[in-house]
Design a protein around this motif. Structure first.
Motif, PDB file in Angstrom:
ATOM      1  N   ALA A   1       3.154  -0.793  -3.853  1.00 29.38           N
ATOM      2  CA  ALA A   1       1.905  -0.281  -4.442  1.00 29.38           C
ATOM      3  C   ALA A   1       1.145  -1.366  -5.196  1.00 29.38           C
ATOM      4  O   ALA A   1       0.417  -1.081  -6.142  1.00 29.38           O
ATOM      5  CB  ALA A   1       2.176   0.911  -5.345  1.00 29.38           C
ATOM      6  N   LYS A   2       1.286  -2.614  -4.768  1.00 33.91           N
ATOM      7  CA  LYS A   2       0.616  -3.721  -5.457  1.00 33.91           C
ATOM      8  C   LYS A   2      -0.901  -3.573  -5.401  1.00 33.91           C
ATOM      9  O   LYS A   2      -1.601  -3.954  -6.347  1.00 33.91           O
ATOM     10  CB  LYS A   2       1.037  -5.044  -4.807  1.00 33.91           C
ATOM     11  CG  LYS A   2       0.358  -6.270  -5.383  1.00 33.91           C
ATOM     12  CD  LYS A   2       0.783  -7.524  -4.656  1.00 33.91           C
ATOM     13  CE  LYS A   2       0.035  -8.749  -5.156  1.00 33.91           C
ATOM     14  NZ  LYS A   2       0.429  -9.974  -4.415  1.00 33.91           N
ATOM     15  N   ALA A   3      -1.422  -3.020  -4.286  1.00 29.73           N
ATOM     16  CA  ALA A   3      -2.871  -2.881  -4.149  1.00 29.73           C
ATOM     17  C   ALA A   3      -3.441  -2.031  -5.278  1.00 29.73           C
ATOM     18  O   ALA A   3      -4.484  -2.360  -5.857  1.00 29.73           O
ATOM     19  CB  ALA A   3      -3.202  -2.265  -2.794  1.00 29.73           C
ATOM     20  N   LEU A   4      -2.751  -0.936  -5.637  1.00 30.34           N
ATOM     21  CA  LEU A   4      -3.216  -0.098  -6.740  1.00 30.34           C
ATOM     22  C   LEU A   4      -2.954  -0.754  -8.085  1.00 30.34           C
ATOM     23  O   LEU A   4      -3.796  -0.713  -8.990  1.00 30.34           O
ATOM     24  CB  LEU A   4      -2.537   1.264  -6.684  1.00 30.34           C
ATOM     25  CG  LEU A   4      -2.894   2.239  -7.816  1.00 30.34           C
ATOM     26  CD1 LEU A   4      -4.375   2.602  -7.755  1.00 30.34           C
ATOM     27  CD2 LEU A   4      -2.028   3.487  -7.753  1.00 30.34           C
TER      28      LEU A   4
ATOM     29  N   ASN B   1       0.822  -1.203   0.000  1.00 27.32           N
ATOM     30  CA  ASN B   1       0.000   0.000   0.000  1.00 27.32           C
ATOM     31  C   ASN B   1       0.861   1.260   0.000  1.00 27.32           C
ATOM     32  O   ASN B   1       0.412   2.321   0.447  1.00 27.32           O
ATOM     33  CB  ASN B   1      -0.922   0.010   1.221  1.00 27.32           C
ATOM     34  CG  ASN B   1      -2.122  -0.908   1.070  1.00 27.32           C
ATOM     35  OD1 ASN B   1      -3.147  -0.528   0.521  1.00 27.32           O
ATOM     36  ND2 ASN B   1      -1.991  -2.134   1.550  1.00 27.32           N
ATOM     37  N   ALA B   2       2.095   1.134  -0.484  1.00 24.84           N
ATOM     38  CA  ALA B   2       2.961   2.310  -0.574  1.00 24.84           C
ATOM     39  C   ALA B   2       2.347   3.344  -1.499  1.00 24.84           C
ATOM     40  O   ALA B   2       1.664   3.005  -2.476  1.00 24.84           O
ATOM     41  CB  ALA B   2       4.344   1.905  -1.075  1.00 24.84           C
ATOM     42  N   SER B   3       2.598   4.610  -1.180  1.00 26.39           N
ATOM     43  CA  SER B   3       2.048   5.693  -1.992  1.00 26.39           C
ATOM     44  C   SER B   3       2.655   5.648  -3.398  1.00 26.39           C
ATOM     45  O   SER B   3       3.873   5.761  -3.551  1.00 26.39           O
ATOM     46  CB  SER B   3       2.343   7.036  -1.328  1.00 26.39           C
ATOM     47  OG  SER B   3       1.869   8.100  -2.124  1.00 26.39           O
ATOM     48  N   PRO B   4       1.862   5.466  -4.465  1.00 29.00           N
ATOM     49  CA  PRO B   4       2.416   5.336  -5.817  1.00 29.00           C
ATOM     50  C   PRO B   4       2.950   6.649  -6.376  1.00 29.00           C
ATOM     51  O   PRO B   4       3.741   6.642  -7.322  1.00 29.00           O
ATOM     52  CB  PRO B   4       1.230   4.826  -6.634  1.00 29.00           C
ATOM     53  CG  PRO B   4       0.027   5.310  -5.887  1.00 29.00           C
ATOM     54  CD  PRO B   4       0.404   5.337  -4.435  1.00 29.00           C
ATOM     55  N   THR B   5       2.506   7.767  -5.832  1.00 27.80           N
ATOM     56  CA  THR B   5       2.981   9.075  -6.299  1.00 27.80           C
ATOM     57  C   THR B   5       3.360   9.917  -5.089  1.00 27.80           C
ATOM     58  O   THR B   5       2.849   9.707  -3.984  1.00 27.80           O
ATOM     59  CB  THR B   5       1.893   9.801  -7.106  1.00 27.80           C
ATOM     60  OG1 THR B   5       0.714   9.937  -6.295  1.00 27.80           O
ATOM     61  CG2 THR B   5       1.556   9.030  -8.368  1.00 27.80           C
ATOM     62  N   SER B   6       4.270  10.847  -5.287  1.00 28.27           N
ATOM     63  CA  SER B   6       4.687  11.727  -4.207  1.00 28.27           C
ATOM     64  C   SER B   6       3.583  12.727  -3.891  1.00 28.27           C
ATOM     65  O   SER B   6       2.796  13.106  -4.747  1.00 28.27           O
ATOM     66  CB  SER B   6       5.973  12.461  -4.589  1.00 28.27           C
ATOM     67  OG  SER B   6       5.763  13.219  -5.766  1.00 28.27           O
ATOM     68  N   VAL B   7       3.546  13.148  -2.623  1.00 29.33           N
ATOM     69  CA  VAL B   7       2.567  14.135  -2.180  1.00 29.33           C
ATOM     70  C   VAL B   7       3.247  15.496  -2.136  1.00 29.33           C
ATOM     71  O   VAL B   7       4.230  15.670  -1.409  1.00 29.33           O
ATOM     72  CB  VAL B   7       2.012  13.760  -0.782  1.00 29.33           C
ATOM     73  CG1 VAL B   7       0.970  14.766  -0.339  1.00 29.33           C
ATOM     74  CG2 VAL B   7       1.420  12.354  -0.813  1.00 29.33           C
ATOM     75  N   PRO B   8       2.775  16.492  -2.918  1.00 36.65           N
ATOM     76  CA  PRO B   8       3.467  17.780  -2.977  1.00 36.65           C
ATOM     77  C   PRO B   8       3.620  18.456  -1.622  1.00 36.65           C
ATOM     78  O   PRO B   8       4.636  19.092  -1.348  1.00 36.65           O
ATOM     79  CB  PRO B   8       2.577  18.609  -3.918  1.00 36.65           C
ATOM     80  CG  PRO B   8       1.839  17.596  -4.735  1.00 36.65           C
ATOM     81  CD  PRO B   8       1.632  16.420  -3.835  1.00 36.65           C
ATOM     82  N   SER B   9       2.626  18.303  -0.746  1.00 41.51           N
ATOM     83  CA  SER B   9       2.684  18.971   0.551  1.00 41.51           C
ATOM     84  C   SER B   9       3.501  18.199   1.579  1.00 41.51           C
ATOM     85  O   SER B   9       3.694  18.677   2.692  1.00 41.51           O
ATOM     86  CB  SER B   9       1.263  19.192   1.081  1.00 41.51           C
ATOM     87  OG  SER B   9       0.591  17.942   1.229  1.00 41.51           O
TER      88      SER B   9
END
Length: 211
Positions: free
Chosen positions: A189-192, A65-73
């Motif tokens: 990010a396998k879940a996504l 469940n790792a975040s697939p994209t970076s969060v700008p904030s």
């Protein structure tokens, strides 16, 4: 045969019989206590091993469940790692942290541990937790499969820099004293990715292992 005087003391024979009975009772109690202590130690060892296995299972779920994209904030790295340490952001269901908020997960060390750090909606409040992956004396190393640049071919790497996205696979290898643990191969990010997988998706080079 003369009757014994009731005012007379205990004979030597009676004393020896009493001591023999007390010794037998003590031996029985000692054997029972020893067995109880052995069972307790064995149960404690099994309980610790089960706790470590549950942490490894949770770690697999967090990395999947790792975040697939970076969060700008969020200035924390999306994922970065070396042969000895791995840090990534995940949004798993954690009751002790804020639902839907990214949690920073760091793992590594001589006694492999997982350190969790969540930042609240206000961007300041933090919660921390530390969990153990394996017994003391076990070393944890990492490998990363993927393409680190558009020109390079995919392959295994000893490190993965921040800012280039997620690797296709992360391999955790446990070495050291004690009973060897099987390696873990996890797809970040396998879940996504599974929700978007089609018949044209490429098969990963290694099948994920059990925790």
């Amino acid at each position: 045969m003369t009757a014994r005087d009731p005012r007379a003391g205990v004979t030597l024979l009676e004393t020896l019989v009493a001591l023999l009975i007390m010794a037998m009772v003590a031996a029985i109690l000692s054997s029972g206590f020893s067995a109880s202590i052995r069972n307790l130690n064995r149960s404690a060892g099994v309980s610790t091993a089960v706790d470590h296995a549950l942490v490894r299972h949770d770690l697999r779920r967090w990395l999947e469940n790792a975040s697939p994209t970076s969060v700008p904030s969020d200035t924390r790295p999306q994922l970065q790692g070396t042969a000895k340490e791995l840090t990534f952001l995940a949004v798993p269901p954690m009751p002790d942290f804020w639902p839907g908020a990214a949690v920073e997960v760091t793992l590594g060390g001589e006694a492999p541990t997982v350190r969790l750090r969540g930042i609240g909606p206000d961007g300041k409040t933090a919660r921390d937790a530390t969990l153990t992956l394996a017994p003391p004396g076990v070393r944890l190393t990492f490998g990363f499969w993927g393409r680190r640049s558009a020109e390079a071919a995919p392959g295994w790497h000893d490190d993965w820099p921040s800012g280039i996205g997620l690797p296709d696979l992360v391999k955790l290898t446990f070495t050291g004293a004690g009973r060897p643990l099987p390696p873990m191969v996890i797809r970040p990010a396998k879940a996504l990715l599974q929700s978007e997988m089609s018949l044209s998706s490429l098969v990963p080079p290694v099948l994920p292992s059990r925790p």
